[in-house]
Write a protein that holds these residues in place. Structure first.
Motif, mmCIF file in Angstrom:
data_model
loop_
_atom_site.group_PDB
_atom_site.id
_atom_site.type_symbol
_atom_site.label_atom_id
_atom_site.label_comp_id
_atom_site.label_asym_id
_atom_site.label_seq_id
_atom_site.Cartn_x
_atom_site.Cartn_y
_atom_site.Cartn_z
ATOM 1 N N ILE A 20 -56.994 16.385 4.436
ATOM 2 C CA ILE A 20 -57.449 17.409 3.875
ATOM 3 C C ILE A 20 -56.699 18.669 3.440
ATOM 4 N N VAL A 21 -55.373 18.385 4.140
ATOM 5 C CA VAL A 21 -54.440 19.538 3.992
ATOM 6 C C VAL A 21 -53.939 19.641 2.593
ATOM 7 N N ALA A 22 -53.558 18.720 1.795
ATOM 8 C CA ALA A 22 -52.955 18.737 0.532
ATOM 9 C C ALA A 22 -54.112 19.491 -0.445
ATOM 10 N N PRO A 23 -55.325 19.278 -0.507
ATOM 11 C CA PRO A 23 -56.199 19.529 -1.321
ATOM 12 C C PRO A 23 -56.511 21.235 -0.619
ATOM 13 N N LEU A 24 -56.344 21.456 0.410
ATOM 14 C CA LEU A 24 -56.714 22.822 1.041
ATOM 15 C C LEU A 24 -55.599 23.774 0.525
ATOM 16 N N GLN A 25 -54.384 23.133 0.630
ATOM 17 C CA GLN A 25 -53.284 23.903 0.093
ATOM 18 C C GLN A 25 -53.336 24.285 -1.621
ATOM 19 N N ILE A 48 -53.543 20.136 12.289
ATOM 20 C CA ILE A 48 -52.889 21.211 12.627
ATOM 21 C C ILE A 48 -51.368 21.317 12.329
ATOM 22 N N THR A 49 -50.966 20.088 12.689
ATOM 23 C CA THR A 49 -49.353 19.740 12.355
ATOM 24 C C THR A 49 -49.192 19.972 11.018
ATOM 25 N N GLN A 50 -50.016 19.228 10.370
ATOM 26 C CA GLN A 50 -49.759 19.028 8.895
ATOM 27 C C GLN A 50 -49.904 20.652 8.320
ATOM 28 N N CYS A 51 -50.803 21.190 8.725
ATOM 29 C CA CYS A 51 -50.862 22.572 8.184
ATOM 30 C C CYS A 51 -49.676 23.448 8.516
ATOM 31 N N GLU A 52 -49.466 23.438 9.584
ATOM 32 C CA GLU A 52 -48.073 24.198 9.997
ATOM 33 C C GLU A 52 -46.724 23.873 9.207
ATOM 34 N N GLN A 53 -46.771 22.510 8.876
ATOM 35 C CA GLN A 53 -45.598 21.932 8.104
ATOM 36 C C GLN A 53 -45.745 22.371 6.714
ATOM 37 N N ARG A 54 -46.991 22.403 6.015
ATOM 38 C CA ARG A 54 -47.172 22.547 4.837
ATOM 39 C C ARG A 54 -47.585 24.014 4.393
ATOM 40 N N MET A 55 -48.039 24.684 5.241
ATOM 41 C CA MET A 55 -48.285 26.158 4.897
ATOM 42 C C MET A 55 -48.082 27.021 6.456
ATOM 43 N N PRO A 56 -46.607 27.027 6.814
ATOM 44 C CA PRO A 56 -46.378 27.681 7.827
ATOM 45 C C PRO A 56 -46.639 29.314 7.970
ATOM 46 N N GLU A 57 -47.094 29.776 6.797
ATOM 47 C CA GLU A 57 -47.145 31.282 6.760
ATOM 48 C C GLU A 57 -48.968 31.571 6.811
ATOM 49 N N ALA A 78 -54.693 24.012 31.766
ATOM 50 C CA ALA A 78 -53.811 25.041 31.064
ATOM 51 C C ALA A 78 -52.371 24.466 30.568
ATOM 52 N N ALA A 79 -51.960 23.854 31.497
ATOM 53 C CA ALA A 79 -50.464 23.201 31.434
ATOM 54 C C ALA A 79 -50.674 22.155 30.007
ATOM 55 N N GLU A 80 -51.627 21.241 30.057
ATOM 56 C CA GLU A 80 -52.028 20.262 28.804
ATOM 57 C C GLU A 80 -52.217 21.096 27.941
ATOM 58 N N VAL A 81 -53.136 22.068 27.665
ATOM 59 C CA VAL A 81 -53.330 22.901 26.540
ATOM 60 C C VAL A 81 -52.010 23.478 25.686
ATOM 61 N N ALA A 82 -51.239 24.007 26.693
ATOM 62 C CA ALA A 82 -49.994 24.603 26.360
ATOM 63 C C ALA A 82 -49.092 23.473 25.873
ATOM 64 N N THR A 83 -48.776 22.384 26.411
ATOM 65 C CA THR A 83 -48.151 21.199 25.878
ATOM 66 C C THR A 83 -48.663 20.797 24.523
ATOM 67 N N THR A 84 -49.475 20.619 24.443
ATOM 68 C CA THR A 84 -50.323 20.403 23.144
ATOM 69 C C THR A 84 -50.150 21.505 21.913
ATOM 70 N N ILE A 85 -50.233 22.513 22.382
ATOM 71 C CA ILE A 85 -50.202 23.612 21.360
ATOM 72 C C ILE A 85 -48.534 23.644 20.803
ATOM 73 N N ALA A 86 -47.665 23.494 21.639
ATOM 74 C CA ALA A 86 -46.405 23.542 21.487
ATOM 75 C C ALA A 86 -45.844 22.453 20.582
ATOM 76 N N GLN A 87 -46.436 21.003 21.050
ATOM 77 C CA GLN A 87 -46.089 19.905 20.360
ATOM 78 C C GLN A 87 -46.581 19.784 18.727
ATOM 79 N N ILE A 88 -47.760 20.302 18.574
ATOM 80 C CA ILE A 88 -48.227 20.551 17.274
ATOM 81 C C ILE A 88 -47.911 21.546 16.504
ATOM 82 N N GLY A 89 -47.305 22.820 17.092
ATOM 83 C CA GLY A 89 -46.861 23.648 16.379
ATOM 84 C C GLY A 89 -47.876 24.640 15.939
#
Length: 167
Positions: A20-25, A48-57, A78-89
């Motif tokens: 969905i990311v390319a059409p949304l972009q 989310i990873t694709q959105c961050e890569q294609r539309m970081p703004e 909380a540690a697992e959530v923080a890790t996931t958020i960091a990994q996907i940007g």
């Protein structure tokens, strides 16, 4: 999208995979809505990873819910959530409102990992809304906006009134 007021945010909840990311972009490229008013939210980590890569703004928030285990612990932690958020940007967390798990300690752990922005969803009880307002949630999603807003404002007015004054 042309009707979004300049003082409001426009949330896109993406309920599919990264396809969905390319059409949304492309859609957003034709939009008059300023990028700072757009927030993308999704449970799908790859999206989310694709959105961050294609539309970081554009801000993007990873959504998650929680399950209580047989031993009464909660997943994800909380540690697992923080890790996931960091990994996907992701820029922050969109969390199901579970005050017995997503509390001061949970949010302190996220903040210690550099994740300060969080919003909560399915907040229909004014006390739960007040709890998350106090903890610094930047967004609260509800099925009862008028009801919740009225009760939160009443609580704020009562708290601000001088001792002994009628609300």
């Amino acid at each position: 999208m042309a009707t979004v007021p300049r003082v409001k945010l426009f949330f896109f909840e993406l309920k599919t995979g990264p396809e969905i990311v390319a059409p949304l972009q492309q859609t957003l490229a034709q939009s008059v809505v300023p990028r700072e008013q757009i927030v993308i939210i999704s449970f799908n980590e790859a999206t989310i990873t694709q959105c961050e890569q294609r539309m970081p703004e554009i801000e993007s928030y990873w959504l998650t819910s929680y399950e209580q285990q047989k031993d009464k612990s909660w997943k994800p932690t909380a540690a697992e959530v923080a890790t996931t958020i960091a990994q996907i940007g992701a820029d922050g967390l969109g969390s199901k409102a579970v005050p017995e798990h997503v509390d001061d300690a949970f949010l302190a752990r996220l903040r210690s990992e550099g994740i300060g922005d969080f919003g909560v969803w399915t907040v229909d009880d004014p006390e739960v809304g007040r709890f998350y307002q106090r903890l610094g949630a930047w967004s609260i999603t509800t099925n009862r906006p008028k009801y919740l807003r009225r009760h939160l404002r009443q609580q704020e007015a009562a708290a601000a009134a001088p001792a002994g004054a009628a609300p």
